[in-house]
Structures are given as C-alpha cells and as structure tokens.
Design an enzyme around this catalytic site. Structure first.
Site: not given
Length: 478
Positions: A169, A195-196
């Site tokens: 993705k 998000e990381r």
C-alpha cells in the site's frame, strides 16, 4: 494554533485544569464562559509552547472534557488554561510545501520555524455545498496500467487501496505522489496517520531525492503520539488541501496512509471519553467520524481534491464495520491481494475485486470498457480452472481453455509494472504507461499475439513494445 504560555489563563475565557486522565483533560471555566465543542483550549506549560486540547464534552455548566493533542506528562491540576474561541488553526499555503508538520501544524522536520505571517485555517469546516460541486466526471491518469485499466480514478473523487500488512500500500502511494507532481504539476498533501517514524523518515528522504518535495506537504501523527494527535492528523492535512483548492485554485492529490489507524485513534478517544462501544468494539460515532473527513474531499468549480487512501484490512476481513463504512464513500476501490504479492505480481492489485464508478462505457468509452471486461472475464475463467489444473494438469483442459489460461497468465504479467520509487530495491527503472498503450497491449494479448511468447517477456515491463523487444532478444535467430 499557537499561544504564548505567559498569556494562557488571561482574559475572560480563562479556566483551570481540574483533572487529568491520560490524554483526557477536564477544565473548569467561569459560568457563562464555556468554550464550544471542537474549540481549542491552550493550557499553560512551564517550558515551551502551551498544550493544545480540543473540547469534546460539556460535563456541566462550568466544566468541559477535552482531548489532548500532545503528551500530558507533567500536567498538574490547577494549571491555567485559555479558551481560544476557535477550532485548532493550522498553517496553510506555500510556506508548508516541502515541510513535515505534526497534527497541530508545527514543523517536525528540524527545519526553521514557519514565517509569522503564514495564513492559518481551522481543521473543522463544512463540506462544499451541492451548488459548489464540480460537474462531470474526468479521469485522473496515474500511469499505472492495472489502475487506469480496471479501476480508473476520478478527478475530485475518492479512491482507497485495501489490503493487509505487507502487500504494497505505502509503495503504491509513494509512486502516486511522484506521478502527480510529474504528470499533473499539482500539489500533493500526504497524511501519515499512526505511521512508524522509520516510514516517515524514508518517505521524506525519497521525496527529497526525487525532487518532488517542493510540491508536497507532509503531515504526520506518529504511532507513539497520543490518540488525539493521530485522530486529527487527517483533518490537518485536509485543511491544507482545501486552502490550495479554494484559495490558490490548484488541483490537489490528498494521500492518507492509513485511514484505518484514524478509526483506531477515534476508538481510543471514544473509550477515554467514557462512551459505550458499538459493533466489534468500535466507537458509536464511527460513521460520523469517517463522513466528517470523506465528505469534505470534493471537486469544486476550477479545482479538485483527489484523494487516494490506504486502508488496512484487519485479518483480511472485508466485512469489518470500519472497512465497510469507508467503502460506502468511495468512487474507486483498489484491492491488494496477498496471494498476488506472494507470487511477485506487483502492484498486487486484484483485477477482479477492484472496481470504479468511472468504468462505464458512457464515461471511459466503449473500447476501454470492452477491453477491461474482456480482461476480467479471461482472468476469472483462469481462476475457475486453477483447481482443475492443480489436480489434473493443464493437458486435461480443452484447447479453448488452454488458450484462455495462456492469455490470462500473460495478461496478469503484463499488468505488473516497475515503479520509479523501487529502483533502489529492484534495479529496474520505473515505467509510467499511457492509457492508450495499456489498452493496445491488453487488446493484442487478448487477440493472441503473445500466445507463443515467454511469460517472462511480459513481466515487469511498460508497454507491449518493450515486451516485444524483450521477446525478440530472448528468441534465438533461426
């Protein structure tokens, strides 16, 4: 929204913190000075800028319950708070291009502060009225074969990529940022929700190296941030996109990775606020929260916000209430298949499950529609035969079925494509393919031109001419 710590607590709309429950803060105000729901309140801090909280509940005539958009560690009862009289205001305009911001609009890329005259816009706003919406449906060309052929995107519409973990993705979104800037000369706004930090750093470096960062604004609510920050990251990015659409009259591509994490953050906030959970433990306000974001994404006269969103599908269950609710707002649905990813078919877009409201002969033309339907029919027939092939072998099929299997396998390989953002990993230069070349290639394969070609000649190529050259190079001269 910024406020000076020394001024927090001044003025008639000043209050005091009376309780802190993790990310939820209760604040008492004088009678008649209660801030409105969704208004921002600035709580004084001993060091640095004030803590911003958003009012979510009125507990009585003098007390509100608010959600913090930053860490509340060290916050004490009795701390002064000031109602700003407005929702959270975030910076917009050219100053935010090339910058990475957090959910409250503050720079998070270690760059210089934004200019003091940067315009600001509230993160809460009504959706465009019906009389402002743009008329007509126009295709948004991506240069990605399988999307342009089978799930064409609508300019000013909403598309989502559904898939579990590790099916591609984020890579697909990064490629779309690049193609938007290069093909459409538009603005890209990226919202990274949950998000990381590694992913954010990689995206920033990739955009900087590819030269498209100057036309992109990044907004991140990272995984380690409080749920309030992750919950409002999407609205912050949307406010920036709306400014470019409404004020600068520019077309904007709004990319969100990942909408499911926005739902998760909303579920955490709902639990902290004491609301009873709904189906499968989701918040009772699930539909309203998704609609608040999705309905503001629209085309108005002269400019459009086109949105492409990544949606994590928990346990690959497409009946999940959050996934089903997001589906209801979309113009195009791009479903990523774990089985195709495991076979190395990238982008791993499932040609049968992916759909678009634009794929209609009145919209895309009879030729495009007919080729797309023939491609789907051929691949569907191949999948129906796979179990028989596994049990008995392809030799037991009729001549017509063997021909259909040949063409389906070649079509699936032709719809793979090397991306510009993956050159460092694959060593293959990226390809962007015009729609006419995609249609011509699929038509030729359906007509049997590639029946005797090696499947590898069609794998990870651009147009059919490139595959033809590869096949000619691999065939020994007679």
């Amino acid at each position: 929204m910024t406020a000076s710590p020394k001024n927090a607590g001044d003025g008639p709309a000043s209050g005091r913190v009376v309780a802190v429950h993790g990310s939820v803060v209760e604040i008492a105000f004088p009678a008649g000075a209660l801030p409105a729901l969704q208004d921002c309140v600035a709580i004084a801090s001993d060091a640095g800028p004030p803590l911003l909280v958003e009012v979510q509940q009125h507990l009585g005539p003098t007390t509100v319950r608010a959600v913090a958009l930053d860490n509340t560690a060290g916050l004490r009862r009795g701390t002064a708070a000031r109602a700003t009289g407005a929702p959270i205001l975030v910076p917009v305009g050219d100053a935010v291009l090339g910058r990475l911001l957090n959910a409250t609009g503050e720079p998070a890329d270690r760059g210089p502060p934004l200019p003091v005259d940067t315009p600001r816009r509230p993160i809460h706003a009504p959706a465009p009225t019906l009389d402002r919406l743009g008329a007509g449906l126009e295709m948004f060309h991506t240069g990605i074969k399988v999307i342009d052929l089978l799930a064409p995107l609508v300019k000013g519409g909403k598309a989502a990529m559904f898939g579990g973990a590790g099916v591609g993705k984020t890579v697909l979104i990064m490629e779309l940022i690049r193609t938007t800037v290069e093909r459409h000369s538009g603005i890209s706004v990226f919202a990274g929700i949950g998000e990381r930090s590694r992913e954010g750093h990689e995206l920033l470096l990739e955009l900087r190296q590819s030269g498209v960062l100057a036309r992109t604004a990044l907004v991140f609510g990272q995984m380690n941030e409080p749920p309030g920050a992750r919950w409002r990251t999407g609205l912050t990015a949307l406010a920036i996109a709306e400014h470019f659409r409404d004020t600068a009259h520019e077309n904007v591509l709004l990319l969100i990775d990942n909408v499911y994490r926005l739902v998760q953050a909303g579920s955490e906030v709902s639990g902290l606020l004491g609301r009873l959970p709904s189906r499968v433990g989701y918040q009772p306000t699930l539909a309203a929260e998704i609609a608040e974001l999705e309905e503001r994404i629209a085309s108005v006269a002269g400019a459009a916000i086109t949105s492409i969103q990544a949606v994590y599908v928990p346990a690959d269950d497409f009946t999940d209430p959050a996934v089903a609710e997001i589906f209801s707002h979309l113009d195009s649905s791009i479903v990523l298949s774990r089985d195709m990813a495991s076979e190395g078919m990238y982008p791993a877009v499932d040609p049968l499950a992916s759909t678009s409201s634009l794929l209609d002969p009145r919209m895309v033309g009879e030729a495009h529609y007919r080729i797309a339907q023939d491609v789907r029919k051929t691949i569907a027939h191949y999948r129906d035969l796979q179990e028989i092939i596994a049990l008995l072998g392809i030799e037991e099929l009729s001549a017509a079925d063997r021909r259909a299997v040949k063409q389906a396998r070649r079509l699936m390989r032709f719809l793979t494509q090397p991306f510009m953002v993956t050159v460092a990993f694959t060593g293959k230069p990226g390809r962007s393919v015009e729609l006419d070349a995609t249609l011509a290639g699929c038509r030729a394969i359906l007509d049997g031109e590639a029946d005797d070609w090696a499947e590898s000649s069609l794998y990870m190529v651009g147009d059919l001419e490139e595959a033809r050259r590869r096949e000619a190079a691999a065939t020994p001269a007679v």
